[in-house]
Design an enzyme around this catalytic site. Structure first.
Site, PDB file in Angstrom:
ATOM      1  N   GLU A  59       0.844  -1.138  -0.028  1.00 49.87           N
ATOM      2  CA  GLU A  59      -0.188  -0.096  -0.085  1.00 49.87           C
ATOM      3  C   GLU A  59       0.861   1.193  -0.052  1.00 49.87           C
ATOM      4  O   GLU A  59       0.491   2.127  -0.552  1.00 49.87           O
ATOM      5  CB  GLU A  59      -0.913   0.039   1.203  1.00 49.87           C
ATOM      6  CG  GLU A  59      -1.856  -1.274   1.232  1.00 49.87           C
ATOM      7  CD  GLU A  59      -1.359  -2.415   2.163  1.00 49.87           C
ATOM      8  OE1 GLU A  59      -2.319  -3.002   2.873  1.00 49.87           O
ATOM      9  OE2 GLU A  59      -0.241  -2.501   1.981  1.00 49.87           O
ATOM     10  N   CYS A  82      -2.657  -3.249   7.501  1.00 51.39           N
ATOM     11  CA  CYS A  82      -2.272  -3.430   8.999  1.00 51.39           C
ATOM     12  C   CYS A  82      -2.559  -2.177   9.473  1.00 51.39           C
ATOM     13  O   CYS A  82      -2.488  -1.135   9.115  1.00 51.39           O
ATOM     14  CB  CYS A  82      -0.964  -3.930   9.211  1.00 51.39           C
ATOM     15  SG  CYS A  82       0.544  -2.898   8.518  1.00 51.39           S
ATOM     16  N   SER A 175      19.659 -43.767  -5.369  1.00 49.40           N
ATOM     17  CA  SER A 175      18.576 -42.622  -6.162  1.00 49.40           C
ATOM     18  C   SER A 175      18.901 -41.752  -7.037  1.00 49.40           C
ATOM     19  O   SER A 175      18.271 -40.943  -7.320  1.00 49.40           O
ATOM     20  CB  SER A 175      17.975 -41.985  -4.889  1.00 49.40           C
ATOM     21  OG  SER A 175      18.769 -41.271  -4.148  1.00 49.40           O
ATOM     22  N   ARG A 191      11.583 -25.025  -3.108  1.00 48.51           N
ATOM     23  CA  ARG A 191      12.168 -24.779  -1.728  1.00 48.51           C
ATOM     24  C   ARG A 191      11.903 -23.067  -1.447  1.00 48.51           C
ATOM     25  O   ARG A 191      11.874 -22.814  -0.563  1.00 48.51           O
ATOM     26  CB  ARG A 191      13.630 -25.188  -1.799  1.00 48.51           C
ATOM     27  CG  ARG A 191      13.845 -26.538  -1.731  1.00 48.51           C
ATOM     28  CD  ARG A 191      15.334 -26.750  -1.851  1.00 48.51           C
ATOM     29  NE  ARG A 191      15.531 -28.366  -1.769  1.00 48.51           N
ATOM     30  CZ  ARG A 191      16.728 -28.554  -2.586  1.00 48.51           C
ATOM     31  NH1 ARG A 191      17.829 -27.909  -2.789  1.00 48.51           N
ATOM     32  NH2 ARG A 191      16.810 -30.215  -2.512  1.00 48.51           N
TER      33      ARG A 191
END
Length: 396
Positions: A59, A82, A175, A191
């Site tokens: 704002e 706020c 893996s 992430r």
């Protein structure tokens, strides 16, 4: 017809505010994503977004760009302005001082420091307020910020890269790599949206990862390792980078010599002194939230993912599927641990966020590499439907 056109215009400019807010995705944590548009006579006279925690709110950015033209204008913002002093001054009084005639808000801010106070201040000073414009879209944009106010714990994403038959590694633990580079790059981008990433020490011993987001963030990002016996090597890349990017190693009240060595290397060592065999996830969730970690991406391995699933600490599931079949009873499943005895105890999933009424367009476009799922709310029983009670009874 005039009311319909007004609603259409409100949605048009609120979509612009949401688009602006999304530009800072990953950079505003622990603050929400907020965009703002100021409109006068059908034209934008100022706009902006919150770029990073500690910098000006959306704002304020928009008001500074609009200047004196803000007087008598309509301001669109996706989260309630706020009314309290934080790292920056409150926004609601600025809107009043700028002479804004009307404020359109997508949703109320559930933060107890705000939660209606900003809207009340605006109304007290004669500013017209319209709420709930594209509230569903706004809630989904800020689900990682909003969720802890509802659950009392961090928002948890469970991420797994797996074969078509649900395996994440061979019987020997190999893996690398199940998924292609494009999928791995997307996981590193994922992430960025969270405050921390968590793995078990088995993943550290097998892969020696850095667990960093890419592109790099300009805000704090935590790596968390569950390591009951503090087996993480001092020479691991995680420990060697602990002074540059925060690393939290969580274990039991054992191995004091290793704990001191980790602390001397810059690692934050957390000890669950009330546990006997393994770290208690409810304790960990409370500790993370106290640390300011509001969203957590859990990347494994199998036992860690299974533990979070069993505890139902899951708000979102990201699956990266590779066109491979491993087979074999000894290959590692994505979600290990002790499973349920009945199909009815399985966690039902949905494409739809509990905060939204429709899937996000952004997520649909990313489905080639990744599937995103949400836990489906449990159906209410007939007794629950008959026992809703009065409003005052429900709040007591």
């Amino acid at each position: 017809m005039r009311a319909i056109n007004a609603a259409t215009e409100d949605e048009r400019w609120m979509r612009r505010a949401l688009t602006l807010a999304a530009r800072a995705a990953g950079e505003t944590n622990p603050n929400p994503l907020v965009g703002c548009v100021i409109v006068r006579a059908g034209h934008v006279i100022g706009e902006g977004f919150h770029a990073r925690a500690g910098l000006a709110h959306a704002e304020v950015v928009a008001l500074e760009r609009a200047g004196e033209r803000s007087r008598g204008a309509t301001l669109y913002v996706n989260l309630e302005p706020c009314a309290h002093q934080g790292r920056t001054p409150p926004c609601a009084p600025r809107l009043v001082a700028a002479g804004v005639r009307r404020v359109v808000v997508a949703q109320r801010d559930p933060n107890p420091l705000v939660n209606g106070r900003g809207l009340a201040l605006l109304r007290r000073h004669g500013v017209a307020v319209t709420t709930d414009v594209l509230a569903s879209e706004a809630a989904q944009l800020n689900e990682r910020f909003l969720s802890p106010f509802r659950t009392g714990r961090p928002f948890v994403l469970l991420k797994a890269a797996l074969t078509l038959d649900g395996k994440i590694a061979t019987a020997t633990g190999d893996s690398k790599w199940i998924t292609r580079p494009a999928a791995r790059a997307q996981a590193r981008r994922l992430r960025r949206l969270h405050d921390a990433v968590l793995v078990g020490v088995g993943t550290v011993l097998a892969d020696d990862p850095l667990l960093l987001p890419r592109p790099a963030l300009r805000r704090p990002f935590h790596r968390v390792v569950l390591d009951s016996r503090f087996r993480i090597p001092l020479a691991s890349r995680l420990v060697r980078s602990a002074r540059q990017t925060p690393l939290v190693v969580v274990g039991l009240d054992v191995n004091p010599r290793k704990r001191r060595a980790l602390a001397a290397s810059g690692v934050h060592v957390w000890v669950d002194r009330g546990a006997s065999r393994q770290v208690r996830l409810p304790w960990l969730m409370r500790a993370l939230l106290r640390q300011g970690i509001r969203s957590l991406m859990v990347e494994g391995g199998s036992e860690v993912l299974g533990a979070f699933l069993a505890a139902r600490f899951v708000d979102q599931v990201a699956l990266f599927r590779a066109p491979l079949l491993l087979g074999g009873q000894d290959s590692l499943s994505a979600f290990g641990g002790k499973g349920p005895r009945r199909i009815g105890e399985a966690l039902a999933l949905s494409r739809l966020s509990p905060l939204a009424s429709a899937p996000s367009r952004l997520r649909q476009s990313e489905e080639e590499q990744m599937e995103l799922w949400y836990p489906r709310p449990a159906p209410r029983t007939p007794l629950q439907r008959r026992s809703r009670g009065t409003r005052s009874e429900r709040l007591s």
